[in-house]
Write an enzyme that holds these catalytic residues in place. Structure first.
Site, PDB file in Angstrom:
ATOM      1  N   ALA A  49     -13.198  17.919 -42.131  1.00 32.47           N
ATOM      2  CA  ALA A  49     -13.954  19.168 -42.294  1.00 32.47           C
ATOM      3  C   ALA A  49     -15.394  18.999 -42.744  1.00 32.47           C
ATOM      4  O   ALA A  49     -16.061  20.001 -42.989  1.00 32.47           O
ATOM      5  CB  ALA A  49     -13.223  20.060 -43.312  1.00 32.47           C
ATOM      6  N   SER A  50     -15.898  17.776 -42.843  1.00 33.68           N
ATOM      7  CA  SER A  50     -17.162  17.590 -43.561  1.00 33.68           C
ATOM      8  C   SER A  50     -18.385  17.359 -42.687  1.00 33.68           C
ATOM      9  O   SER A  50     -19.514  17.459 -43.173  1.00 33.68           O
ATOM     10  CB  SER A  50     -17.025  16.422 -44.544  1.00 33.68           C
ATOM     11  OG  SER A  50     -16.577  15.259 -43.874  1.00 33.68           O
ATOM     12  N   THR A  51     -18.186  17.046 -41.422  1.00 27.11           N
ATOM     13  CA  THR A  51     -19.324  16.795 -40.529  1.00 27.11           C
ATOM     14  C   THR A  51     -18.996  17.309 -39.134  1.00 27.11           C
ATOM     15  O   THR A  51     -17.838  17.586 -38.808  1.00 27.11           O
ATOM     16  CB  THR A  51     -19.662  15.288 -40.423  1.00 27.11           C
ATOM     17  OG1 THR A  51     -18.537  14.593 -39.877  1.00 27.11           O
ATOM     18  CG2 THR A  51     -20.022  14.690 -41.770  1.00 27.11           C
ATOM     19  N   ALA A 112      -6.929  11.054 -44.565  1.00 26.91           N
ATOM     20  CA  ALA A 112      -6.074  12.049 -43.910  1.00 26.91           C
ATOM     21  C   ALA A 112      -4.874  11.416 -43.225  1.00 26.91           C
ATOM     22  O   ALA A 112      -3.875  12.103 -42.962  1.00 26.91           O
ATOM     23  CB  ALA A 112      -6.888  12.847 -42.892  1.00 26.91           C
ATOM     24  N   TYR A 225     -13.195  15.029 -26.504  1.00 27.61           N
ATOM     25  CA  TYR A 225     -14.267  14.999 -25.503  1.00 27.61           C
ATOM     26  C   TYR A 225     -13.737  14.275 -24.273  1.00 27.61           C
ATOM     27  O   TYR A 225     -13.097  13.230 -24.395  1.00 27.61           O
ATOM     28  CB  TYR A 225     -15.508  14.273 -26.043  1.00 27.61           C
ATOM     29  CG  TYR A 225     -16.584  14.093 -24.991  1.00 27.61           C
ATOM     30  CD1 TYR A 225     -17.338  15.183 -24.567  1.00 27.61           C
ATOM     31  CD2 TYR A 225     -16.816  12.851 -24.399  1.00 27.61           C
ATOM     32  CE1 TYR A 225     -18.310  15.036 -23.581  1.00 27.61           C
ATOM     33  CE2 TYR A 225     -17.789  12.696 -23.418  1.00 27.61           C
ATOM     34  CZ  TYR A 225     -18.527  13.793 -23.012  1.00 27.61           C
ATOM     35  OH  TYR A 225     -19.478  13.656 -22.030  1.00 27.61           O
ATOM     36  N   TYR A 235     -14.544   6.501 -21.122  1.00 25.09           N
ATOM     37  CA  TYR A 235     -13.732   7.532 -21.769  1.00 25.09           C
ATOM     38  C   TYR A 235     -12.382   7.661 -21.075  1.00 25.09           C
ATOM     39  O   TYR A 235     -11.433   6.972 -21.422  1.00 25.09           O
ATOM     40  CB  TYR A 235     -14.484   8.866 -21.806  1.00 25.09           C
ATOM     41  CG  TYR A 235     -15.377   9.007 -23.017  1.00 25.09           C
ATOM     42  CD1 TYR A 235     -14.861   9.364 -24.254  1.00 25.09           C
ATOM     43  CD2 TYR A 235     -16.736   8.755 -22.932  1.00 25.09           C
ATOM     44  CE1 TYR A 235     -15.669   9.477 -25.368  1.00 25.09           C
ATOM     45  CE2 TYR A 235     -17.561   8.866 -24.046  1.00 25.09           C
ATOM     46  CZ  TYR A 235     -17.016   9.225 -25.258  1.00 25.09           C
ATOM     47  OH  TYR A 235     -17.811   9.330 -26.364  1.00 25.09           O
ATOM     48  N   LYS A 244      -6.518   9.811 -25.440  1.00 26.35           N
ATOM     49  CA  LYS A 244      -6.674  11.216 -25.068  1.00 26.35           C
ATOM     50  C   LYS A 244      -5.473  11.702 -24.257  1.00 26.35           C
ATOM     51  O   LYS A 244      -5.042  12.857 -24.391  1.00 26.35           O
ATOM     52  CB  LYS A 244      -7.978  11.406 -24.297  1.00 26.35           C
ATOM     53  CG  LYS A 244      -9.213  11.145 -25.169  1.00 26.35           C
ATOM     54  CD  LYS A 244     -10.508  11.230 -24.390  1.00 26.35           C
ATOM     55  CE  LYS A 244     -11.686  10.816 -25.273  1.00 26.35           C
ATOM     56  NZ  LYS A 244     -11.903  11.706 -26.418  1.00 26.35           N
ATOM     57  N   VAL A 273     -22.110  15.691 -28.077  1.00 25.60           N
ATOM     58  CA  VAL A 273     -23.143  15.952 -29.079  1.00 25.60           C
ATOM     59  C   VAL A 273     -23.428  14.647 -29.818  1.00 25.60           C
ATOM     60  O   VAL A 273     -22.671  13.685 -29.725  1.00 25.60           O
ATOM     61  CB  VAL A 273     -22.719  17.043 -30.093  1.00 25.60           C
ATOM     62  CG1 VAL A 273     -22.619  18.407 -29.428  1.00 25.60           C
ATOM     63  CG2 VAL A 273     -21.413  16.669 -30.785  1.00 25.60           C
ATOM     64  N   THR A 275     -23.205  12.425 -32.794  1.00 29.61           N
ATOM     65  CA  THR A 275     -22.444  12.204 -34.020  1.00 29.61           C
ATOM     66  C   THR A 275     -22.587  10.731 -34.387  1.00 29.61           C
ATOM     67  O   THR A 275     -23.060   9.922 -33.581  1.00 29.61           O
ATOM     68  CB  THR A 275     -20.946  12.519 -33.833  1.00 29.61           C
ATOM     69  OG1 THR A 275     -20.394  11.592 -32.875  1.00 29.61           O
ATOM     70  CG2 THR A 275     -20.733  13.947 -33.341  1.00 29.61           C
TER      71      THR A 275
END
Length: 397
Positions: A49-51, A112, A225, A235, A244, A273, A275
């Site tokens: 939840a932090s970035t 986590a 993604y 990917y 994935k 994006v 990161t």
């Protein structure tokens, strides 16, 4: 202390507390401008939840719906005049802004993947929320220690079956370079699936369900993604792609479990994006620099908060969600516009050291990278001293 950016490879080793806080406020302001999210969740757990996308999900739920939130993350606190991580400062700012608006916010700091953090999170839900009606899984980690076996698995970014030569940008030297990636071994593929596949997401949902802290009608989504042709070798067709595909298999079992109580489980596909994770992938700085150039020219460029705010409004809590043939929610439609991808492919082999700044938006890429760490945010005085020792209220460690 005065804090300036110091970049080493794909990491900025300094972070700016005031800049991170300003970035969080910018994202909150965006959600507020969009207006309330109708029929949204009321009590939300965000794992990671932090970035990035996870932080954006927490912001959209809290400030778009008014939801109480519980965030799980693994961040380093400031100590001995050494700044904490960006995620620490982002979370501190989130808590401050939530408190100012009377919104419930609790956070758990730890691994986590571990059973211990799952148990602490469940206890916090029971104490503060009772139950949750949305679980967002947004964990990006290079390794995972399996809670049952104790084995530490390391993810690998490699093609499968054959070597692949990729164009990219040497971001330190601002030069085009080629990287030859050798194919992954079977063990490397299995380890990557163990880290980035669906097992930990399933363990979270199973633990929450067994503890009785999932509300009837609860939804869960995991962020991913997929990309298009130019990124498929690394990917979808590579070691990460196997993870994935495992996520796609996992969601079917979770959907069946939650549907029995009126709920749902979906994989949500988001656009590329900047990161910390994507900046470490050899081809992504070049792809992102080209994508930014093309999408900004078309007026369709989006960052994390635009993507996730739209996901909640248009798919997760919409009567007409954007769903693909595999049942995934798709927020990456503008990136995958055939005209956008065709233009990126057209420019791909034309980029050289000499035209890097004209054919691509490498300047925009670099600016977005520094923003991850709280630098380059409008309205922040980077020549002024700032207090690095920031605490997070309601933090469980």
């Amino acid at each position: 202390m005065i804090i300036k950016p110091r970049v080493r490879g794909f990491i900025c080793v300094t972070t700016h507390p005031a800049g991170c806080a300003a970035s969080v406020r910018e994202q909150i302001a965006y959600v507020a401008r969009r207006g309330p999210i109708e029929r949204g969740p009321k009590k939300v757990l965000v794992i990671g939840a932090s970035t990035g996308y996870g932080l954006a999900a927490r912001i959209a739920a809290a400030f778009g719906v008014g939801a109480a939130t519980l965030g799980v993350f693994f961040e380093r606190a400031p100590a001995d005049a050494k700044p904490g991580t960006a995620g620490w400062y982002n979370s501190a700012a989130f808590h401050d802004e939530a408190a100012a608006r009377g919104l419930q916010a609790t956070s758990v700091n730890g691994d986590a993947f571990s059973d211990e953090i799952k148990h602490k999170t469940i206890d916090a839900i029971r104490r503060d929320l009772g139950q949750v009606d949305l679980v967002v899984y947004s964990v990006a980690a290079p390794r995972r220690t399996h809670p049952k076996t104790g084995v530490t698995h390391q993810s690998t970014l490699k093609p499968i079956g054959h070597a692949v030569r990729l164009r990219g940008i040497d971001t330190d030297n601002e030069a085009i370079k080629e990287t030859l990636l050798q194919p992954a071994t079977p063990d490397e593929i299995a380890d990557t699936v163990a880290v980035m596949g669906g097992e930990d997401w399933r363990m979270w949902i199973d633990a929450l369900d067994a503890a009785g802290v999932l509300a009837d009608g609860a939804k869960t989504t995991a962020f991913t993604y997929l990309g298009e042709q130019v990124t498929h070798d690394i990917y979808w067709n590579g070691s990460i792609g196997e993870a994935k595909k495992d996520l796609d298999r996992t969601v079917l079992a979770l959907r069946g479990k939650l549907a029995a109580r009126g709920g749902d489980a979906r994989v949500s596909v988001l656009k590329a994006v900047v990161t910390q994770a994507s900046s470490a992938i050899p081809m992504m700085p070049l792809y992102l620099s080209l994508l930014f150039k093309v999408m900004k020219a078309r007026g369709t460029h989006e960052g994390c908060i635009e993507q996730v705010d739209g996901l909640l409004r248009d798919s997760l809590y919409s009567a007409q969600p954007h769903v693909d043939a595999e049942g995934r929610l798709r927020a990456d439609r503008l990136e995958l516009d055939p005209a956008v991808q065709a233009r990126v492919l057209e420019l791909w082999d034309q980029v050289t050291d000499d035209n890097l700044y004209t054919l691509t938006d490498f300047a925009g890429y670099k600016a977005e990278f520094l923003r991850l760490f709280g630098f380059g945010i409008d309205g922040v005085d980077y020549d002024a001293p700032v207090e690095p020792n920031v605490r997070i209220p309601n933090l469980i460690e």
